[in-house]
Design a protein around this motif. Structure first.
Motif, short mmCIF file in Angstrom:
data_model
loop_
_atom_site.label_atom_id
_atom_site.label_comp_id
_atom_site.label_asym_id
_atom_site.label_seq_id
_atom_site.Cartn_x
_atom_site.Cartn_y
_atom_site.Cartn_z
N LYS A 1 1.04 -0.73 0.00
CA LYS A 1 0.00 0.04 -0.03
C LYS A 1 1.00 1.15 -0.23
CE LYS A 1 -3.90 -0.39 1.80
NZ LYS A 1 -5.26 -0.49 3.51
N ASP A 2 1.65 1.10 0.63
CA ASP A 2 2.62 2.51 0.90
C ASP A 2 3.45 3.03 -0.86
OD1 ASP A 2 2.25 3.08 3.54
OD2 ASP A 2 4.04 2.02 4.48
N LYS A 3 4.12 1.47 -0.69
CA LYS A 3 4.26 2.22 -2.28
C LYS A 3 3.37 2.14 -3.19
CE LYS A 3 8.28 -1.59 -1.94
NZ LYS A 3 8.67 -3.33 -2.94
N LEU A 4 2.18 1.75 -3.21
CA LEU A 4 0.53 2.43 -4.24
C LEU A 4 0.53 3.70 -3.70
CD1 LEU A 4 -1.47 1.90 -6.26
CD2 LEU A 4 -2.84 1.06 -4.05
N ILE A 5 0.51 4.03 -2.82
CA ILE A 5 0.21 5.74 -2.32
C ILE A 5 1.47 6.46 -2.86
CG2 ILE A 5 0.25 7.06 -0.26
CD1 ILE A 5 -1.02 5.01 1.18
N GLU A 6 2.51 6.30 -2.93
CA GLU A 6 4.59 6.95 -3.64
C GLU A 6 3.51 6.88 -5.24
OE1 GLU A 6 8.93 6.61 -3.60
OE2 GLU A 6 7.70 5.18 -3.12
N ASN B 1 2.76 10.77 -6.80
CA ASN B 1 3.91 11.31 -7.55
C ASN B 1 2.88 11.45 -9.59
OD1 ASN B 1 6.52 10.82 -6.68
ND2 ASN B 1 6.94 9.33 -6.86
N MET B 2 2.24 10.39 -9.33
CA MET B 2 1.41 10.14 -10.50
C MET B 2 0.45 11.59 -10.38
SD MET B 2 -1.65 8.22 -12.16
CE MET B 2 -2.18 7.99 -13.93
N VAL B 3 -0.23 12.16 -9.44
CA VAL B 3 -0.89 13.56 -9.42
C VAL B 3 0.06 14.58 -9.43
CG1 VAL B 3 -2.13 14.90 -7.82
CG2 VAL B 3 -3.23 11.93 -8.15
#
Length: 383
Positions: free
Chosen positions: A303-308, A312-314
């Motif tokens: 989840k931490d990797k997904l959030i990061e 970054n995408m936003v």
């Protein structure tokens, strides 16, 4: 004394009952062409006016309450073209039910307000009608005539604009909103694009993306994904999907995040020789779809990797859109100028006349926070 008061009251009541029994400008509907969709193009130096109108029951249409048809005319001005319609069917056009207007790209590139002026002045037109631009190679006439094979075009337009907040791939705008923006300094407007697209049900109108303006002139376009980013910057994102793709060691992970809400704050920072706009976003979302079941995005590490990756995408999307608006479009569709005017009025008075040039050199700092609150109804990886 009371008798005089009662007599005066009775006279007033009788006078009102006589004078208020009908509209002063009442006209029979059979004497009018009731228009509810309008397209405007330019051909050989003349404005071409195309309208979709309702027909009431008549001798040829007996048994049907209403039917629809198209009318078209040309003129040196919009009003001239409208009046020329009388030469075709002998009736005046009634704009009281006009729901939307489509304007061709070539007119939008010249000066769109020249076309809109009549509709803001006329006492019959509705200022809350939806606005669209027909991008080349389409004309507003062919979009209006093709419309939709499976539902009424006016219904599609209204439903799509109202529910666009759940998609975000076009920024809706009404006539009065665009006029207010284009008539003031510090912000430029956008108008939704309407295309023709082939579907399983035939050729249909299709709304996605926006035309971008600098004052009264169209200067370019932004696509559907860029419109989503625009909604984020303007603090208008109410939902939608954020598809996040990133590499996790040997695996490529693609996850759809369903956005609950995004809050955006814009804060101008002034130094001696520069202006910086700090953009802070906070997005809440849930995991709606996991495309790769070999990667666990539900545990803490995943989840931490997904959030990061999502953050970054936003941030990158915001930076890319602002850069495009500055370098390619030179259009302040974000309202940075109005933000400076509100926060530092004295500085704005000094720079407002040269804002178009200053806007191109504005610096931005972006900080995005994404919070994932869960994974919808299913909390496991499907193997």
């Amino acid at each position: 004394m009371k008798g005089i008061k009662y007599s005066i009251l009775i006279i007033i009541i009788i006078a009102n009952s006589i004078l208020c029994t009908s509209c002063w400008n009442y006209r029979e509907i059979n004497d009018l062409s009731v228009i509810f969709g309008l397209g405007i193009d330019k051909k050989d130096g003349l404005y071409e006016f195309t309208g979709k109108i309702l027909l009431t029951a008549n001798e040829e249409n007996e048994g049907n309450n209403l039917s629809q048809t198209f009318i078209s005319s040309q003129g040196l001005t919009i009003f001239d073209a409208i009046r020329n319609l009388v030469l075709q069917d002998g009736k005046r056009v009634y704009f009281g039910h006009l729901a939307f207007i489509i304007i061709s790209e070539d007119i939008a590139k010249e000066n769109i307000n020249e076309v809109l002026d009549l509709f803001m002045r006329d006492d019959e037109t509705r200022e809350d009608m939806w606005m669209f631009v027909a991008p080349e190679p389409y004309s507003s006439k062919e979009i209006l005539e093709i419309g939709l094979d499976h539902q009424e075009l006016a219904t599609y337009v209204n439903d799509t604009m109202i529910n666009m907040k759940h998609v975000g791939k076009s920024y809706p705008i009404r006539l009065y909103e665009f006029i207010n923006i284009s008539s003031s300094k510090g912000k430029d407007g956008v108008v939704p694009l309407i295309f023709i697209k082939k579907t399983l049900l035939g050729e249909s109108a299709y709304i996605i993306g926006n035309a971008v303006f600098n004052g009264n002139q169209m200067v370019g376009k932004i696509n559907g994904d860029e419109c989503k980013t625009l909604c984020v910057i303007l603090n208008e994102q109410k939902g939608g999907i954020l598809p996040v793709t990133y590499n996790d060691e040997a695996e490529t992970t693609t996850v759809s995040l369903e956005i609950g809400k995004t809050k955006t704050k814009l804060n101008p920072v002034f130094t001696d020789d520069n202006i910086t706009i700090k953009i802070s976003t906070q997005t809440t979302a849930v995991i709606a779809e996991i495309m790769n079941n070999n990667v666990n995005v539900l545990d803490k590490e995943g989840k931490d990797k997904l959030i990061e990756a999502a953050e970054n995408m936003v941030e990158n999307n915001i930076k890319d859109l602002v850069k495009k608006a500055q370098a390619e479009l030179n259009s302040d569709i974000f309202g940075f100028g109005q933000l400076i005017k509100k926060d530092n009025p004295s500085l704005w008075k000094q720079i407002e006349d040269d804002w178009s040039n200053i806007f191109q050199d504005i610096d931005i700092e972006v900080n995005s926070v994404v919070e994932i609150s869960g994974s919808a109804l299913y909390e496991k990886i499907i193997k």
